[in-house]
Design an enzyme around this catalytic site. Structure first.
Site, PDB file in Angstrom:
ATOM      1  N   CYS A 171      -1.436   9.665   2.621  1.00 14.95           N
ATOM      2  CA  CYS A 171      -1.205   9.157   1.270  1.00 14.95           C
ATOM      3  C   CYS A 171      -2.366   9.452   0.337  1.00 14.95           C
ATOM      4  O   CYS A 171      -2.218   9.341  -0.888  1.00 14.95           O
ATOM      5  CB  CYS A 171      -0.937   7.656   1.309  1.00 14.95           C
ATOM      6  SG  CYS A 171      -2.265   6.694   2.078  1.00 14.95           S
ATOM      7  N   GLU A 226       0.872  -1.174   0.000  1.00 14.80           N
ATOM      8  CA  GLU A 226       0.000   0.000   0.000  1.00 14.80           C
ATOM      9  C   GLU A 226       0.909   1.223   0.000  1.00 14.80           C
ATOM     10  O   GLU A 226       1.486   1.584   1.039  1.00 14.80           O
ATOM     11  CB  GLU A 226      -0.920  -0.022   1.230  1.00 14.80           C
ATOM     12  CG  GLU A 226      -1.838  -1.245   1.291  1.00 14.80           C
ATOM     13  CD  GLU A 226      -2.801  -1.335   0.137  1.00 14.80           C
ATOM     14  OE1 GLU A 226      -2.990  -0.323  -0.572  1.00 14.80           O
ATOM     15  OE2 GLU A 226      -3.377  -2.414  -0.077  1.00 14.80           O
TER      16      GLU A 226
END
Length: 502
Positions: free
Chosen positions: A263, A229
């Site tokens: 993010c 991720e």
């Protein structure tokens, strides 16, 4: 057959993971997994319950540690993201695991004829989870819950950068888990590079693409499957008929979540050329309203450490030196950027061009770059030249232009008119594509990530496939394969005709 685990947390069994090496903890968990077998639903639910309790019971201490790690981080953010924010997916895992783990009969008709086909979802064994510093619990505890739902044991390694938060979790984890179930790996065990070399049954990493690549290399040496991720420069597009005031407020707020250290924060935005002045004015207005003070403001999240602080300031200075225009919100009487508090003012950049470092680097801070566009294709081409982002923001109606963006770009997700809403959906995955990651989790997607889909067949058919596939081949076998070829050629011709009429 699943069964209850034989070992939970027993009196006198509250052993800290720091009494063993990483390799010893892996062997302890693997031995326990093999000894106890596949855990039943009751055991899995109990583990998820205890994971929730670990956070909820120690929430105040966790928030204090997060504030200390960052320098300034509002309690409300820490609760909503790193404590309460974990509960949404953990609760869904707990409520759904009994259904997800059931063996499935995939073909009842063929089964009635003598060819039964079943699908199992078996645990992998021991899962290693490496988390980042920006949401050190959200991005480790949630995947740990998915791993427990799938029936695994977990080695949990939160970031060393948020050392105080990791210390709190490591201290309290033995009150809730045997190290045979969950072990917290700290800096005392070694670095992240050491952890990535463990021969676990699945490695789950959240962090930067650069570190993720090295994790994948080390895991690949041991043929350990990985879920990555990662981050990326997330674009936003403001549609030609979008309300500019709403668009500016939304993107100004989304950029500043956790001080921009997410993010999923929008990194740069495309605005119709004739509205760019209005948009930038309203972004500055929103930030001015939201942050009347910054240096002493406990609700303004600090940059995590001096390294990242200097990097972000350097990106801004480099852009300005090369011709970009900078607008910052600096309250009266305050000196910003502030090295001591590690606080950078909300910054808006225009005139950014190729050759500026900020064009390539993910900012991960309170900086928003704005580009004008005349035709939608300009924005699409720019997005595609920058690599696949973790998410792509669309501001406007769900219309043909949004569909065009979706069809002509690639990203982990598309978020329309709000920040990261797919995180709270039980039916949607979270994950990247290309440089922004591989694999996904949340909801049943997380359960599947940490499970092995295992095929089980049993045949009582009068003809054995093994006999048909081995010599000697007879005239009957020749006729059979010729008939198969004729049948599939006929099917193909029919498909071609049907597709031509579409």
């Amino acid at each position: 057959m699943t069964k209850p685990a034989e070992v939970g947390v027993r009196t006198g069994d509250k052993v800290s993971s720091e009494t063993h090496t990483m390799e010893e903890l892996l062997e302890i968990q693997r031995a326990a997994f093999l000894r106890d077998g596949i855990p039943d639903a009751k055991t899995r639910i109990d583990r998820i319950n205890r994971l929730q309790a670990l956070l909820l019971d120690n929430a105040d201490e966790i928030c204090e540690a997060l504030d200390a790690d960052f320098g300034t981080r509002p309690r409300e953010l820490s609760i909503s993201a790193d404590v309460a924010g974990c509960m949404i997916d953990l609760t869904h895992q707990r409520r759904s695991v009994t259904k997800w783990m059931k063996e499935k009969n995939v073909s009842k008709i063929q089964g009635a004829l003598g060819f039964t086909q079943r699908l199992r979802h078996d645990p992998l064994g021991v899962v290693g989870i490496m988390g980042p510093w920006n949401f050190p619990l959200q991005l480790t505890i949630v995947p740990a819950g998915s791993a427990f739902a799938a029936g695994n044991r977990v080695l949990l390694r939160p970031s060393s950068i948020t050392a105080k938060t990791t210390e709190v979790i490591a201290k309290h984890a033995p009150d809730y888990f045997s190290i045979e179930e969950l072990a917290v790996i700290t800096a005392k065990h070694g670095g992240g590079a050491d952890f990535s070399k463990l021969k676990v049954d699945h490695m789950f990493f959240t962090g930067s693409p650069e570190v993720g690549a090295s994790v994948a290399v080390e895991a690949g040496k041991n043929l350990v499957p990985v879920t990555l991720e990662l981050g990326g420069k997330n674009p936003a597009i403001v549609d030609v008929d979008a309300d500019i005031d709403d668009a500016a407020k939304f993107l100004a707020d989304a950029r500043m979540v956790n001080g921009g250290q997410v993010c999923l924060c929008p990194d740069y935005v495309f605005v119709p050329e004739n509205k760019i002045g209005e948009f930038t004015d309203k972004v500055i207005e929103r930030w001015t309203t939201n942050y009347p003070s910054i240096v002493g403001n406990k609700q303004y999240t600090s940059t995590i450490n001096d390294k990242n602080y200097q990097r972000i300031v350097g990106l801004i200075d480099d852009a300005v030196d090369l011709g970009a225009t900078k607008r910052q919100v600096i309250p009266a009487g305050e000196k910003l950027p502030n090295d001591t508090a590690r606080k950078i003012p909300p910054t808006l950049l225009t005139g950014v061009k190729a050759g500026m470092k900020i064009e390539e680097d993910e900012v991960f801070g309170p900086v928003l770059t704005v580009y004008p566009y005349r035709e939608l294709d300009e924005a699409i081409d720019k997005i595609n030249s920058a690599g696949h982002p973790l998410t792509l923001y669309w501001v406007g109606k769900d219309n043909d232009r949004m569909a065009k963006v979706a069809d002509h770009t690639r990203s982990g997700s598309i978020s329309g008119n709000d920040f990261a809403m797919h995180l709270i959906s039980h039916g949607l995955p979270f994950g990247g594509v290309g440089r922004s990651g591989m694999g996904n989790y949340h909801g049943e997607f997380g359960f599947q990530t940490f499970s092995h889909a295992r095929a089980v067949t049993n045949s009582t058919l009068p003809i054995k496939f093994a006999e048909l596939m081995s010599a000697p081949f007879t005239d009957r076998d020749t006729k059979l394969v010729d008939r198969q070829m004729a049948m599939f050629r006929r099917f193909l011709r029919g498909s071609i005709r049907k597709n031509a009429k579409r």
